[in-house]
Enzyme design. Structure first.
Site, PDB file in Angstrom:
ATOM      1  N   CYS A 116       0.804  -1.235   0.000  1.00 15.43           N
ATOM      2  CA  CYS A 116       0.000   0.000   0.000  1.00 15.43           C
ATOM      3  C   CYS A 116       0.830   1.275   0.000  1.00 15.43           C
ATOM      4  O   CYS A 116       0.308   2.359  -0.264  1.00 15.43           O
ATOM      5  CB  CYS A 116      -0.952  -0.004   1.196  1.00 15.43           C
ATOM      6  SG  CYS A 116      -2.174  -1.308   1.059  1.00 15.43           S
ATOM      7  N   HIS A 256      -3.377   7.358   2.029  1.00 17.07           N
ATOM      8  CA  HIS A 256      -3.753   6.025   1.549  1.00 17.07           C
ATOM      9  C   HIS A 256      -5.133   5.694   2.112  1.00 17.07           C
ATOM     10  O   HIS A 256      -5.416   5.965   3.285  1.00 17.07           O
ATOM     11  CB  HIS A 256      -2.711   5.007   2.028  1.00 17.07           C
ATOM     12  CG  HIS A 256      -3.120   3.590   1.785  1.00 17.07           C
ATOM     13  ND1 HIS A 256      -3.510   3.140   0.538  1.00 17.07           N
ATOM     14  CD2 HIS A 256      -3.217   2.519   2.616  1.00 17.07           C
ATOM     15  CE1 HIS A 256      -3.819   1.855   0.633  1.00 17.07           C
ATOM     16  NE2 HIS A 256      -3.668   1.464   1.883  1.00 17.07           N
ATOM     17  N   ASN A 286     -10.057   0.089  -0.841  1.00 10.88           N
ATOM     18  CA  ASN A 286      -8.599   0.136  -0.809  1.00 10.88           C
ATOM     19  C   ASN A 286      -8.047  -0.470  -2.107  1.00 10.88           C
ATOM     20  O   ASN A 286      -8.096  -1.689  -2.284  1.00 10.88           O
ATOM     21  CB  ASN A 286      -8.098  -0.627   0.423  1.00 10.88           C
ATOM     22  CG  ASN A 286      -6.592  -0.599   0.563  1.00 10.88           C
ATOM     23  OD1 ASN A 286      -5.877  -0.174  -0.342  1.00 10.88           O
ATOM     24  ND2 ASN A 286      -6.100  -1.062   1.697  1.00 10.88           N
TER      25      ASN A 286
HETATM   26  O1  UT7 Z   1      -3.907  -0.986   3.494  1.00  9.10           O
HETATM   27  C1  UT7 Z   1      -2.916  -1.769   4.089  1.00  9.10           C
HETATM   28  C2  UT7 Z   1      -2.938  -1.735   5.559  1.00  9.10           C
HETATM   29  N1  UT7 Z   1      -4.171  -2.258   6.067  1.00  9.10           N
HETATM   30  C3  UT7 Z   1      -4.894  -1.570   6.947  1.00  9.10           C
HETATM   31  O2  UT7 Z   1      -4.528  -0.481   7.282  1.00  9.10           O
HETATM   32  C4  UT7 Z   1      -6.106  -2.248   7.543  1.00  9.10           C
HETATM   33  C5  UT7 Z   1      -6.100  -2.121   9.037  1.00  9.10           C
HETATM   34  N2  UT7 Z   1      -7.194  -2.821   9.673  1.00  9.10           N
HETATM   35  C6  UT7 Z   1      -8.490  -2.416   9.583  1.00  9.10           C
HETATM   36  O3  UT7 Z   1      -8.789  -1.488   8.871  1.00  9.10           O
HETATM   37  C7  UT7 Z   1      -9.506  -3.089  10.444  1.00  9.10           C
HETATM   38  O4  UT7 Z   1      -8.854  -3.914  11.384  1.00  9.10           O
HETATM   39  C8  UT7 Z   1     -10.543  -3.941   9.663  1.00  9.10           C
HETATM   40  C9  UT7 Z   1     -11.456  -3.033   8.868  1.00  9.10           C
HETATM   41  C10 UT7 Z   1      -9.816  -4.908   8.739  1.00  9.10           C
HETATM   42  C11 UT7 Z   1     -11.414  -4.737  10.646  1.00  9.10           C
HETATM   43  O5  UT7 Z   1     -12.033  -3.850  11.552  1.00  9.10           O
HETATM   44  P1  UT7 Z   1     -11.928  -4.087  13.128  1.00  9.10           P
HETATM   45  O6  UT7 Z   1     -12.695  -3.004  13.765  1.00  9.10           O
HETATM   46  O7  UT7 Z   1     -10.482  -4.209  13.471  1.00  9.10           O
HETATM   47  O8  UT7 Z   1     -12.710  -5.446  13.297  1.00  9.10           O
HETATM   48  P2  UT7 Z   1     -12.194  -6.859  13.862  1.00  9.10           P
HETATM   49  O9  UT7 Z   1     -11.354  -7.551  12.839  1.00  9.10           O
HETATM   50  O10 UT7 Z   1     -11.636  -6.668  15.241  1.00  9.10           O
HETATM   51  O11 UT7 Z   1     -13.561  -7.624  13.978  1.00  9.10           O
HETATM   52  C12 UT7 Z   1     -14.583  -7.236  14.928  1.00  9.10           C
HETATM   53  C13 UT7 Z   1     -15.730  -8.203  14.766  1.00  9.10           C
HETATM   54  C14 UT7 Z   1     -15.306  -9.677  14.850  1.00  9.10           C
HETATM   55  O12 UT7 Z   1     -16.349 -10.398  15.470  1.00  9.10           O
HETATM   56  P3  UT7 Z   1     -16.216 -10.850  17.019  1.00  9.10           P
HETATM   57  O13 UT7 Z   1     -14.983 -11.680  17.085  1.00  9.10           O
HETATM   58  O14 UT7 Z   1     -16.108  -9.562  17.777  1.00  9.10           O
HETATM   59  O15 UT7 Z   1     -17.499 -11.591  17.243  1.00  9.10           O
HETATM   60  C15 UT7 Z   1     -15.221 -10.087  13.399  1.00  9.10           C
HETATM   61  O16 UT7 Z   1     -15.411 -11.464  13.202  1.00  9.10           O
HETATM   62  O17 UT7 Z   1     -16.337  -8.040  13.484  1.00  9.10           O
HETATM   63  C16 UT7 Z   1     -16.346  -9.289  12.796  1.00  9.10           C
HETATM   64  N3  UT7 Z   1     -16.147  -9.039  11.363  1.00  9.10           N
HETATM   65  C17 UT7 Z   1     -17.168  -8.725  10.544  1.00  9.10           C
HETATM   66  N4  UT7 Z   1     -18.496  -8.595  10.748  1.00  9.10           N
HETATM   67  C18 UT7 Z   1     -19.253  -8.250   9.695  1.00  9.10           C
HETATM   68  C19 UT7 Z   1     -14.995  -9.026  10.672  1.00  9.10           C
HETATM   69  N5  UT7 Z   1     -15.235  -8.716   9.398  1.00  9.10           N
HETATM   70  C20 UT7 Z   1     -16.578  -8.520   9.291  1.00  9.10           C
HETATM   71  C21 UT7 Z   1     -17.438  -8.167   8.218  1.00  9.10           C
HETATM   72  N6  UT7 Z   1     -18.759  -8.043   8.472  1.00  9.10           N
HETATM   73  N7  UT7 Z   1     -16.976  -7.946   6.974  1.00  9.10           N
END
Ligand code: UT7
Length: 333
Positions: A116, A256, A286
């Site tokens: 990225c 980004h 992204n």
């Molecule tokens: O561009 C290169 C660098 N990359 C980045 O900068 C990305 C950095 N990371 C992020 O932007 C975020 O971590 C994400 C958008 C990928 C995820 O968001 P988050 O707030 O960190 O969510 P999480 O992964 O901690 O998931 C929270 C909950 C989980 O459920 P439980 O375990 O709390 O029951 C996930 O299973 O949300 C669930 N979940 C979803 N629910 C609905 C994960 N993905 C989804 C989804 N829809 N698509």
């Protein structure tokens, strides 16, 4: 003789026609518009459909637009750099193919892979060739066909990424416009948090790697988020301090587009109002190397000669950085 700087003198962009909405994704995996919008800021993303269509298809369209707008003959281009992590093929660079296809027959080309942060690494590299007096015109293309490496059964990644490409023409400038400073960083200890396991020299393709879905992007989202939010904000503040820029001096943050929450945190750290922050994540998601040039493409008409821009990114590798650019032309002309 005045110091030579590398100025962006034209921009082109391309996003595919097909729009993959949050609602359509909700029919593919267990997700919903509310979760995606509140956690990422994304509403829809573009997908390049069609057999045999690689990232160069989008890069060529973006590059042709940039050259046409500048009225520059492709034969006058000295170097083509393509930043991408989804090159057309593992061997044979996309830059060389693109250069030939657009008629840049006097240029040589190579690809840069920095996930990225690719566009920033490419911009810094391109600028060095110009500042050293080696080249006068460099075409920098940044883009990715993320749909080719995303697992559309993995809701943690498939909602985030999209396809698109942008291109900028860089020309030697003796009035001080263009790239002023760059801070680039990397930390290889982060590679296991955002990666594709198979298909490289460590784990060549096999039936097993295909069965285990190891050719798709794996991301430990929450851990990457922590690194991204801290490092992108820190490096943006660092480049401001190093160049004595106050928040009033900065006209635009060009971040980004990985997550709106990361962008907001970076802008906050820089003391910038949201009207100084380029944002199109809601429409494209992204696009990896494509995000920053696609922001410049979308906001070009609002840019004025002399504007101070801070470009910032964080990505796989880990790689991150910030570049300070003094804009070289009025975008509404
Ligand atoms: O561009 C290169 C660098 N990359 C980045 O900068 C990305 C950095 N990371 C992020 O932007 C975020 O971590 C994400 C958008 C990928 C995820 O968001 P988050 O707030 O960190 O969510 P999480 O992964 O901690 O998931 C929270 C909950 C989980 O459920 P439980 O375990 O709390 O029951 C996930 O299973 O949300 C669930 N979940 C979803 N629910 C609905 C994960 N993905 C989804 C989804 N829809 N698509």
């Amino acid at each position: 003789m005045n110091k030579i700087t590398a100025a962006i003198t034209s921009i082109g962009g391309y996003v595919p026609d097909y729009i993959l909405t949050n609602d359509e994704l909700a029919t593919m995996v267990d997700t919903n518009d509310e979760w995606i919008t509140s956690r990422t800021g994304i509403k829809e993303r573009r997908i390049l459909k069609g057999e045999g269509m690689g990232v160069s298809y989008m890069g060529i369209k973006a590059a042709n637009e940039a050259l046409q707008k500048a009225n520059v003959d492709p034969k006058d281009i000295d170097l083509v750099i393509f930043t991408t992590c989804t090159g057309d093929m593992p061997v044979a660079s996309s830059a060389t193919y693109l250069a030939t296809e657009i008629g840049a027959t006097n240029a040589y080309g190579f690809d840069i892979m920095a996930a990225c942060s690719g566009f920033l690494y490419g911009l810094s590299t391109a600028a060095k060739f110009i500042e050293a007096g080696a080249h006068k015109k460099v075409l920098l293309v940044g883009g990715d066909k993320m749909s080719s490496i995303i697992d559309y059964t993995d809701r943690k990644t498939c909602v985030i990424f999209g396809d698109g490409a942008g291109a900028v023409l860089l020309e030697a400038n003796e009035e001080g416009y263009g790239v002023q400073d760059a801070i680039l960083k990397s930390d290889g200890s982060g590679r296991d948090l955002l990666k594709i396991d198979a298909g490289g020299s460590m784990m060549p393709p096999s039936q097993k790697t295909i069965d285990e879905r190891l050719h798709y992007v794996y991301q430990d989202g929450p851990h990457v988020f922590k690194f991204a939010v801290t490092n992108m904000a820190d490096v943006s503040a660092e480049i401001m301090k190093k160049n004595n820029l106050t928040s009033e001096d900065v006209n635009w943050l060009v971040p980004h587009q990985a997550n709106k929450r990361i962008i907001d945190a970076t802008a906050n750290r820089m003391g910038l109002d949201e009207n100084k922050v380029m944002l199109n994540i809601q429409r494209y998601g992204n696009t990896t190397s494509g995000t920053i040039p696609l922001c410049l493409w979308d906001y070009e008409k609002q840019l004025k000669k002399g504007d101070n821009l801070v470009l910032a990114a964080f990505g796989g590798g880990f790689t991150w950085g910030a570049i300070y650019v003094k804009w070289a032309y009025d975008g509404n002309k």
